[in-house]
Design a protein around this motif. Structure first.
Motif, PDB file in Angstrom:
ATOM      1  N   PHE A   1     -14.314   3.384 -14.316  1.00  0.00           N
ATOM      2  CA  PHE A   1     -13.610   2.247 -13.717  1.00  0.00           C
ATOM      3  C   PHE A   1     -13.991   2.191 -12.243  1.00  0.00           C
ATOM      4  CE2 PHE A   1     -10.735   5.899 -13.554  1.00  0.00           C
ATOM      5  CZ  PHE A   1     -10.281   5.903 -12.238  1.00  0.00           C
ATOM      6  N   ASN A   2     -13.693   1.085 -11.605  1.00  0.00           N
ATOM      7  CA  ASN A   2     -13.912   0.948 -10.175  1.00  0.00           C
ATOM      8  C   ASN A   2     -12.700   1.474  -9.424  1.00  0.00           C
ATOM      9  OD1 ASN A   2     -16.397  -0.484 -10.647  1.00  0.00           O
ATOM     10  ND2 ASN A   2     -15.154  -2.286 -11.115  1.00  0.00           N
ATOM     11  N   SER A   3     -12.947   2.176  -8.350  1.00  0.00           N
ATOM     12  CA  SER A   3     -11.865   2.822  -7.612  1.00  0.00           C
ATOM     13  C   SER A   3     -11.877   2.378  -6.153  1.00  0.00           C
ATOM     14  CB  SER A   3     -12.002   4.345  -7.693  1.00  0.00           C
ATOM     15  OG  SER A   3     -11.040   4.990  -6.878  1.00  0.00           O
ATOM     16  N   ARG A   4     -10.718   2.021  -5.666  1.00  0.00           N
ATOM     17  CA  ARG A   4     -10.533   1.733  -4.247  1.00  0.00           C
ATOM     18  C   ARG A   4      -9.378   2.581  -3.737  1.00  0.00           C
ATOM     19  NH1 ARG A   4     -11.555  -4.788  -4.917  1.00  0.00           N
ATOM     20  NH2 ARG A   4     -13.817  -4.649  -4.663  1.00  0.00           N
ATOM     21  N   PHE A   5      -9.546   3.114  -2.546  1.00  0.00           N
ATOM     22  CA  PHE A   5      -8.561   4.032  -1.977  1.00  0.00           C
ATOM     23  C   PHE A   5      -8.206   3.548  -0.580  1.00  0.00           C
ATOM     24  CE2 PHE A   5      -7.470   8.418  -3.581  1.00  0.00           C
ATOM     25  CZ  PHE A   5      -6.360   8.608  -2.766  1.00  0.00           C
ATOM     26  N   VAL A   6      -6.923   3.407  -0.305  1.00  0.00           N
ATOM     27  CA  VAL A   6      -6.434   3.076   1.037  1.00  0.00           C
ATOM     28  C   VAL A   6      -5.625   4.252   1.558  1.00  0.00           C
ATOM     29  CG1 VAL A   6      -4.899   1.606   2.396  1.00  0.00           C
ATOM     30  CG2 VAL A   6      -6.350   0.600   0.646  1.00  0.00           C
ATOM     31  N   ILE A   7      -5.948   4.688   2.769  1.00  0.00           N
ATOM     32  CA  ILE A   7      -5.137   5.719   3.430  1.00  0.00           C
ATOM     33  C   ILE A   7      -4.708   5.160   4.781  1.00  0.00           C
ATOM     34  CG2 ILE A   7      -5.094   8.045   4.389  1.00  0.00           C
ATOM     35  CD1 ILE A   7      -7.091   8.862   2.264  1.00  0.00           C
ATOM     36  N   GLU A   8      -3.406   5.087   4.966  1.00  0.00           N
ATOM     37  CA  GLU A   8      -2.876   4.607   6.243  1.00  0.00           C
ATOM     38  C   GLU A   8      -2.305   5.773   7.047  1.00  0.00           C
ATOM     39  OE1 GLU A   8       0.746   2.550   6.855  1.00  0.00           O
ATOM     40  OE2 GLU A   8       1.506   2.904   4.817  1.00  0.00           O
ATOM     41  N   MET A   9      -2.099   5.531   8.341  1.00  0.00           N
ATOM     42  CA  MET A   9      -1.611   6.579   9.233  1.00  0.00           C
ATOM     43  C   MET A   9      -0.349   6.141   9.968  1.00  0.00           C
ATOM     44  SD  MET A   9      -3.842   8.862   8.518  1.00  0.00           S
ATOM     45  CE  MET A   9      -3.346  10.130   9.686  1.00  0.00           C
ATOM     46  N   SER A  10       0.440   5.256   9.330  1.00  0.00           N
ATOM     47  CA  SER A  10       1.630   4.717  10.008  1.00  0.00           C
ATOM     48  C   SER A  10       2.829   4.585   9.084  1.00  0.00           C
ATOM     49  CB  SER A  10       1.313   3.330  10.602  1.00  0.00           C
ATOM     50  OG  SER A  10       0.145   3.342  11.362  1.00  0.00           O
ATOM     51  N   GLU A  11       2.791   5.214   7.915  1.00  0.00           N
ATOM     52  CA  GLU A  11       3.878   5.022   6.959  1.00  0.00           C
ATOM     53  C   GLU A  11       5.208   5.500   7.523  1.00  0.00           C
ATOM     54  OE1 GLU A  11       6.507   5.702   3.444  1.00  0.00           O
ATOM     55  OE2 GLU A  11       5.876   7.120   4.983  1.00  0.00           O
ATOM     56  N   GLU A  12       5.183   6.583   8.297  1.00  0.00           N
ATOM     57  CA  GLU A  12       6.427   7.145   8.818  1.00  0.00           C
ATOM     58  C   GLU A  12       7.012   6.340   9.974  1.00  0.00           C
ATOM     59  OE1 GLU A  12       7.854   9.074   7.076  1.00  0.00           O
ATOM     60  OE2 GLU A  12       6.502  10.457   6.056  1.00  0.00           O
ATOM     61  N   VAL A  13       6.318   5.293  10.402  1.00  0.00           N
ATOM     62  CA  VAL A  13       6.885   4.354  11.377  1.00  0.00           C
ATOM     63  C   VAL A  13       6.977   2.965  10.751  1.00  0.00           C
ATOM     64  CG1 VAL A  13       6.290   5.597  13.473  1.00  0.00           C
ATOM     65  CG2 VAL A  13       4.584   4.101  12.448  1.00  0.00           C
ATOM     66  N   GLY A  14       7.210   2.939   9.442  1.00  0.00           N
ATOM     67  CA  GLY A  14       7.435   1.678   8.752  1.00  0.00           C
ATOM     68  C   GLY A  14       6.186   0.955   8.324  1.00  0.00           C
ATOM     69  N   SER A  15       5.045   1.676   8.214  1.00  0.00           N
ATOM     70  CA  SER A  15       3.779   1.053   7.813  1.00  0.00           C
ATOM     71  C   SER A  15       3.447  -0.155   8.691  1.00  0.00           C
ATOM     72  CB  SER A  15       3.806   0.647   6.338  1.00  0.00           C
ATOM     73  OG  SER A  15       3.782   1.782   5.510  1.00  0.00           O
ATOM     74  N   SER A  16       3.546   0.067  10.003  1.00  0.00           N
ATOM     75  CA  SER A  16       3.248  -1.009  10.954  1.00  0.00           C
ATOM     76  C   SER A  16       1.866  -1.581  10.682  1.00  0.00           C
ATOM     77  CB  SER A  16       3.299  -0.461  12.387  1.00  0.00           C
ATOM     78  OG  SER A  16       4.558   0.099  12.672  1.00  0.00           O
ATOM     79  N   GLY A  17       1.794  -2.889  10.555  1.00  0.00           N
ATOM     80  CA  GLY A  17       0.521  -3.575  10.380  1.00  0.00           C
ATOM     81  C   GLY A  17      -0.032  -3.593   8.972  1.00  0.00           C
TER      82      GLY A  17
END
Length: 463
Positions: free
Chosen positions: A151-167
């Motif tokens: 299958f095709n795989s896409r991965f998102v990693i954010e660095m702001s979840e603990e401040v409400g996922s800003s942006g």
């Protein structure tokens, strides 16, 4: 090239100690998104930990600046195998809550992995570094066993979840085509019980705000002015007492949801709510007539998180000028988020508390989301987890806590399936955060089986 081979590869990965050593390396990044002094560490986590790992697994990676200046960077990683295959989006966050270093017990440190019995201690072990490490390792095991994901795989990693996922919503809107997929399969939060897999398909929303009574400049001697000056704390506590009754049942009609329908009740029936190591549930607290699971996952809850008046650490004989309570409403689907604070304003005014001011917190919070347990992707995941675990998973329409699921459902339009890899007594957001080795090993096997089954075919057809 079998399902069992992929699963056994993850078992070997854990049993050889590779999971522990790789988790230790991730924990060592001091990625406190609430601490402005650590902003460079947020980018370093993506550059040094995530990009090399995902690139070696055949992903192309790109790091983006957050559209919100309050937020940290974001990573999109893509592995495309065929236009005819389904696409799975996976998510994790590399930022952690504040370290609270001086509150960890002796022998522990938030940014050093410590192994004691079945526990691996360290900030981010449960939330969320350990969880997305498990998913990455499971994807790698499938690639090693099959030579491809299937299958095709896409991965998102954010660095702001603990401040409400800003942006995050704005970022998803700007990159909607690049993030298109058939389903989100990700991991965060706890299992209901450590020895049984859990799935949830949404989360409660949340809004945090201050209630303040500010009457005058400065405090005044209680002997000279007691009985003559209104006490802001007394006014505030009486105002707070009108929001719920004595057992915490919500009195504001707009805060009482209408979405605890028979099918949701059926999904929550007989689900365990208490677990070893957690506090005992107060049987006479919360909405009367509801089971504990219905109160936690199907209803709204109001909480007073903190209160101040005067100087609590050094009280003096003076009537304070001001009192403040920080409050929070956790709410389920069926509650109109935009009506929450206006309804509170009307309620307070009707009760004679016009002097109480409402100030919403700057930090954004997530909207309530929910997916039916009958959805085809939910049933597919249930069958896969049952096959690997040898027993059915616990299935929740939504998590009791909050996470940025609304960005996936409302912006990207995806069905969402979350398979958590922690447990409810992990001390998430507190000192001594940890993950269980037994749960981690089990989760590696479950995710390898789930990703294998998606690539094997038989999953819901691509959009």
């Amino acid at each position: 090239m079998t399902r069992d081979v992929a699963i056994e590869l993850t078992s070997s990965y854990f049993d050889k100690g590779d999971f522990q050593s790789e988790l230790a390396a991730l924990v060592a990044f001091e990625t406190e998104s609430q601490n402005p002094d650590q902003s460079a560490e947020l980018r370093r986590y993506l550059d040094e930990a995530m990009v090399p790992r995902l690139t070696s697994a055949g992903y192309t990676c790109e790091i983006f600046k957050n559209p919100d200046p309050r937020g940290g960077p974001l990573l999109i990683a893509e592995r495309h195998e065929s236009d005819d295959l389904p696409t799975v989006l996976t998510y994790g966050h590399g930022d952690v809550i504040r370290a609270q270093t001086d509150q960890w017990r002796e022998g522990l440190h938030p940014f050093k992995l410590v192994e004691e019995g079945d526990r691996l201690y360290g900030r981010g072990t449960a939330d969320n570094k350990g969880q997305h490490l498990i998913n990455i390792a499971a994807l790698e095991a499938v690639i090693a066993a099959r030579g491809a994901l299937g299958f095709n795989s896409r991965f998102v990693i954010e660095m702001s979840e603990e401040v409400g996922s800003s942006g995050l919503p704005e970022f998803f809107e700007a990159h909607k085509e690049r993030l298109s997929a058939d389903v989100l399969i990700a991991s965060d939060g706890p299992r209901l019980q450590p020895d049984t897999p859990t799935m949830f398909m949404g989360s409660r929303g949340g809004i945090t705000f201050d209630l303040t009574v500010d009457l005058r400049e400065g405090a005044h001697h209680s002997g000279n002015w007691g009985g003559l000056l209104a006490d802001p704390a007394m006014i505030l506590v009486q105002a707070l007492a009108t929001i719920t009754d004595a057992r915490g049942q919500i009195n504001i009609s707009e805060w009482r949801p209408d979405s605890l329908t028979p099918d949701v009740k059926a999904a929550l029936k007989d689900l365990p709510i208490e677990s070893e190591g957690g506090p005992a549930i107060d049987p006479n607290w919360g909405e009367e007539g509801l089971s504990p699971a219905e109160r936690a996952y199907g209803w709204n809850s109001f909480a007073i998180l903190a209160m101040t008046s005067g100087v609590p650490e050094a009280p003096v004989n003076a009537i304070p000028a001001k009192a403040t309570a920080t409050c929070q409403l956790r709410y389920v689907v069926g509650t109109k988020s935009e009506a929450i604070l206006p309804a509170l304003r009307r309620h307070l005014d009707e009760c004679g508390f016009e002097a109480v001011r409402i100030r919403p917190h700057d930090r954004g919070f997530f909207q309530a989301t929910r997916l039916s347990p009958d959805h085809p992707w939910v049933q597919f995941a249930v069958n896969s987890l049952r096959k690997t675990a040898g027993k059915p998973p616990h299935v929740l329409p939504n998590l009791a806590g909050s996470l940025p699921n609304d960005s996936f459902t409302d912006v990207l339009g995806l069905p969402t399936v979350w398979v958590p890899h922690s447990y409810r007594s992990c001390s998430q957001h507190a000192p001594d955060e940890h993950v269980l080795k037994s749960v981690s090993r089990d989760a590696l096997r479950l995710m390898a089986g789930l990703f294998w089954d998606i690539g094997e075919g038989g999953c819901p057809p691509p959009n």
